[in-house]
Structures are given as C-alpha cells and as structure tokens.
Design an enzyme around this catalytic site. Structure first.
Site, PDB file in Angstrom:
ATOM      1  N   TYR A 123     -63.735  -6.459  30.269  1.00 39.11           N
ATOM      2  CA  TYR A 123     -63.754  -7.061  28.844  1.00 39.11           C
ATOM      3  C   TYR A 123     -63.873  -8.846  28.806  1.00 39.11           C
ATOM      4  O   TYR A 123     -63.702  -9.350  27.827  1.00 39.11           O
ATOM      5  CB  TYR A 123     -62.240  -6.833  28.441  1.00 39.11           C
ATOM      6  CG  TYR A 123     -62.422  -5.205  27.483  1.00 39.11           C
ATOM      7  CD1 TYR A 123     -63.214  -4.450  28.212  1.00 39.11           C
ATOM      8  CD2 TYR A 123     -61.351  -4.854  26.824  1.00 39.11           C
ATOM      9  CE1 TYR A 123     -63.072  -2.909  27.608  1.00 39.11           C
ATOM     10  CE2 TYR A 123     -61.205  -3.613  26.475  1.00 39.11           C
ATOM     11  CZ  TYR A 123     -62.044  -2.771  27.042  1.00 39.11           C
ATOM     12  OH  TYR A 123     -61.994  -1.212  26.498  1.00 39.11           O
ATOM     13  N   LYS A 175     -59.517   3.070  40.044  1.00 36.69           N
ATOM     14  CA  LYS A 175     -60.529   4.114  40.465  1.00 36.69           C
ATOM     15  C   LYS A 175     -61.040   3.402  41.643  1.00 36.69           C
ATOM     16  O   LYS A 175     -62.212   2.842  41.868  1.00 36.69           O
ATOM     17  CB  LYS A 175     -61.714   3.872  39.243  1.00 36.69           C
ATOM     18  CG  LYS A 175     -62.739   4.897  39.350  1.00 36.69           C
ATOM     19  CD  LYS A 175     -62.135   6.270  39.157  1.00 36.69           C
ATOM     20  CE  LYS A 175     -63.439   7.408  39.366  1.00 36.69           C
ATOM     21  NZ  LYS A 175     -63.154   8.767  39.289  1.00 36.69           N
ATOM     22  N   ASP A 208     -58.565   9.090  36.153  1.00 37.60           N
ATOM     23  CA  ASP A 208     -58.999  10.034  35.622  1.00 37.60           C
ATOM     24  C   ASP A 208     -57.886  11.250  35.762  1.00 37.60           C
ATOM     25  O   ASP A 208     -57.512  11.849  34.764  1.00 37.60           O
ATOM     26  CB  ASP A 208     -60.309  10.708  36.214  1.00 37.60           C
ATOM     27  CG  ASP A 208     -60.712  10.466  37.324  1.00 37.60           C
ATOM     28  OD1 ASP A 208     -60.031   9.836  38.098  1.00 37.60           O
ATOM     29  OD2 ASP A 208     -62.001  10.901  37.689  1.00 37.60           O
ATOM     30  N   ASP A 232     -56.834   0.015  27.862  1.00 39.10           N
ATOM     31  CA  ASP A 232     -57.180   0.172  26.321  1.00 39.10           C
ATOM     32  C   ASP A 232     -57.393   1.842  26.062  1.00 39.10           C
ATOM     33  O   ASP A 232     -56.771   2.061  24.891  1.00 39.10           O
ATOM     34  CB  ASP A 232     -58.420  -0.432  26.087  1.00 39.10           C
ATOM     35  CG  ASP A 232     -58.977  -0.478  24.847  1.00 39.10           C
ATOM     36  OD1 ASP A 232     -58.017  -0.173  23.815  1.00 39.10           O
ATOM     37  OD2 ASP A 232     -60.163  -1.067  24.576  1.00 39.10           O
TER      38      ASP A 232
HETATM   39 MG    MG Z   1     -57.961  -0.200  21.796  1.00 35.89          MG
END
Ligand code: MG
Ligand code: NAI
Length: 337
Positions: A123, A175, A208, A232
């Site tokens: 991000y 990950k 995951d 998020d």
């Molecule tokens: Mg969000």
C-alpha cells in the site's frame, strides 16, 4: 487531568454517530474536552479545503483525534484524507479488536485483536504501467516494501499490546513461503522480537491457512499481527465473525499521535435518516479512553453496550431492531446512569 482531543464529526452519518458518541462519553465519567474541527466533504463545502490548516493545527496540539467517517470521491477529486492523516502523523499500528456483542450470530464470545501494519507493504503506492508493443498499459507493477524498522516496530507493538492487555498469544500471519524476501524479512524480524517476550505464547502461520482457521475455529487465536494488505483483508473477515462493520472499531496509533475511528464509511444511503448505528465509533472511543489511561470510563461504556444490545432493549436497524440512533443512545445513557 482533563484531556483535550480533536473531534472531526465527518461526512454522511458521521455527525449523527459522533453526536451519539459524545453524549455517551459525557455520561461515562470520561475526563475529556472537545476541540471540534472540519475535514472531508464537510470542510470542502464550508472552507473550500478538505483538510484545513486549522484542523491540522488542532491535531498537532492535541495529538489525539476522534474521527467520524470521511467521504472519499472515487476516481476524480481529492485523495483520501484518512490515508493522509495516517501518513502525516506516522500512525503505524492499526489496532482492530473484534468482540461479540449481539448474541445468536455464527459464533459466541469472540474476542480477538488484529494488529495491522499501516504504513508499508503493497500500500505504499509504488506502482506503474509498463508499455509494450504499442500498448502503454501492457503490464503493471506494484512494489511491496517491508523494512526491518517497520516490521520490528509493528511486531513489538503486538507483543507489548498482548502484555499490556493480559493476552496469552500472538500469531504472526505471513506468506514467507512464496514471498521469501519481503514476507521472509517480516517473519525473521518477528522471530527476533518474540525472544524478548517469553511470557507470551507465539506462533507463525501462513496467511491463507490463517484465513481458513479463523472461519473454522476462531477461538484458537488471540492477538494477530501482519503486514498492511493482509491486515486490511483479514480485519474485514474478522468483523464478519461478529456481525459485520457496524461493530468494528479501530485505533491508528503512532509514537506521539493517535486517531480513533469506526471501520465503516459515511454510509450515504442512510445519512440524515437518524437510523445509523453509533457502536463502531463508540467502541473506537473506548479504545481511545484505554489509550489515554481512562479505562474505567471505557469499561462502563462496554458494559452499557453489552447490557442494552444483549437484552434486546434497543437495537438499531442493522442489528435487526427498529430503534433510531436517538433511542439507542438514550438506552445507553439510561444504562450508564
Ligand atoms: Mg479495508
Ligand atoms: P460504508 O461503510 O459507508 O457503507 C456500507 C454499508 O454499510 C451501507 O449499506 C451502509 O448503510 C451500512 N453502514 C455503514 N455504517 C453503518 C452504521 N454505522 N450503521 C448502520 N449501517 C451502516 O461503505 P461505502 O458505502 O463503501 O463508503 C461510503 C463512503 O465512505 C465512501 O466515500 C468511502 O470512501 C468512505 N469511507 C470512509 C472511511 C473512513 O472514513 N475511515 C472508511 C470506509 C469508507
């Protein structure tokens, strides 16, 4: 000592839920004064700037901000003021507790905390198109940035949070099996930091698989820490475990400033109707009170919320009831009296 905080009521349902929240804070014994400021569309309309200098000066002074949702125009128009504020004050830790309030959902007694890194990862917005064979957008590239500094401070925050709140366990979700460098660094730093907290149980888990286990058996988790985008996504999943966005509070914490806001947006579809659920912002205000060293007031509000919602005395439309924002707030005030 009375603490002065900056309050931005925000857009859409923002003023309605902010008004309700301040009323409840007033009855809770919280020792606060409010410096009311504008931002977002409301500020654009009144002073022709979405983030006025006066608002910034106020945050600079008070260092604690309670914020209603702000409308961000899609595509055209000004950039997200929420993201702007997080960047400006380096609010690196996004703390999102999820706790069951309305009984009879998919799970009972959920009590989890997700700690999301708020400044790095994918991000950071380092992205571009790559032109090929006459197509200027033949490919696109986004860069994930993880720094040792950023990973260390968020992992440390998670362990300190666990210790401070008497939590038993921290799970680092990652990950690193595929993204060996960025996620690998995050995991490596997590292992190092964990050594300083032998009193807290610790595990790492692939992201995951974490998502699956959260749905199958959320009780195996306690505090979870992860980088920005994973946080998020999983924080919305976790809000779903307790009935959705209406119950999701958030604190954005930096070294010397913090901003508290509900996870939901300005809900233009119901704005002005007096039916919005103020619980998200109210629970964010409780996080703020904890942060300010006023946990007794926060505790009283949480008990009032549980009492009112669990008894079914008043529930807003999104909780399956028919109480207005005012009626719901009034029930909370009565429970606090
Ligand atoms: Mg969000
Ligand atoms: P939203 O969260 O505003 O609304 C999604 C759905 O949930 C709507 O049906 C809404 O009525 C309902 N809802 C949300 N909060 C509620 C509440 N307190 N009580 C009852 N129902 C509630 O998300 P949406 O529609 O995607 O975004 C609207 C605007 O909010 C956009 O401009 C977006 O950029 C902004 N936004 C701002 C955020 C912030 O200030 N932190 C966060 C998310 C969105």
């Amino acid at each position: 000592m009375t603490k002065t905080i900056t309050v931005i009521p925000g857009d859409g349902i923002g003023p309605e839920v902010t008004h309700a929240t301040l009323e409840v804070l007033g009855a809770s014994g919280a020792d606060l004064e409010y410096d009311m400021q504008l931002a977002g569309v409301a500020a654009l309309e009144q002073v022709r700037h979405p983030l006025p200098q006066e608002t910034l000066d106020s945050v600079e002074r008070n260092r604690i901000l309670l914020k209603g949702p702000l409308t961000t125009p899609s595509g055209q128009g000004f950039r997200s003021i929420n993201v702007e504020l997080r960047k400006l004050y380096d609010l690196y830790a996004n703390v999102r507790p999820v706790r069951t309030i309305v009984p009879g959902g998919r799970y009972e007694d959920i009590d989890l905390v997700l700690i999301r890194e708020n400044t790095e990862g994918l991000y950071v917005g380092v992205e571009h198109y790559i032109g090929m064979h006459g197509d200027p957008r033949a490919a696109a590239e986004s860069v994930m940035i993880i720094t040792r500094f950023g990973a260390e401070r968020i992992c440390r925050y998670a362990f300190e949070y666990a210790r401070r709140h008497g939590r038993r366990k921290v799970t680092l979700a990652h990950k690193a099996n595929i993204l060996k460098y960025t996620q690998g660094l995050f995991l490596e730093v997590g292992h190092e930091v964990a050594k300083d907290y032998p009193d807290i149980e610790w595990e790492d888990r692939i992201i995951d698989a974490t998502a699956m286990h959260l749905v199958l058996d959320p009780y195996r988790f306690d505090v979870l820490v992860m980088e920005n985008m994973f946080g998020d996504i999983l924080s919305d999943l976790m809000a779903g475990l307790v009935g959705g966005l209406g119950f999701a509070p958030a604190g954005n914490i930096g070294r010397d400033a913090a901003m508290f806001e509900a996870v939901h947006g300005s809900a233009p579809d119901i704005a002005g109707q007096g039916i919005a659920n103020p619980t998200g912002l109210l629970m964010s205000a409780c996080l703020m009170l904890d942060h300010l060293g006023q946990p007794e007031a926060a505790g009283r509000i949480r008990v009032a919320l549980d009492t009112v919602v669990r008894s079914g005395e008043a529930r807003t439309v999104d909780m399956g009831g028919n109480a207005s924002t005012k009626q719901f707030t009034h029930a909370l005030l009565k429970a606090l009296a």
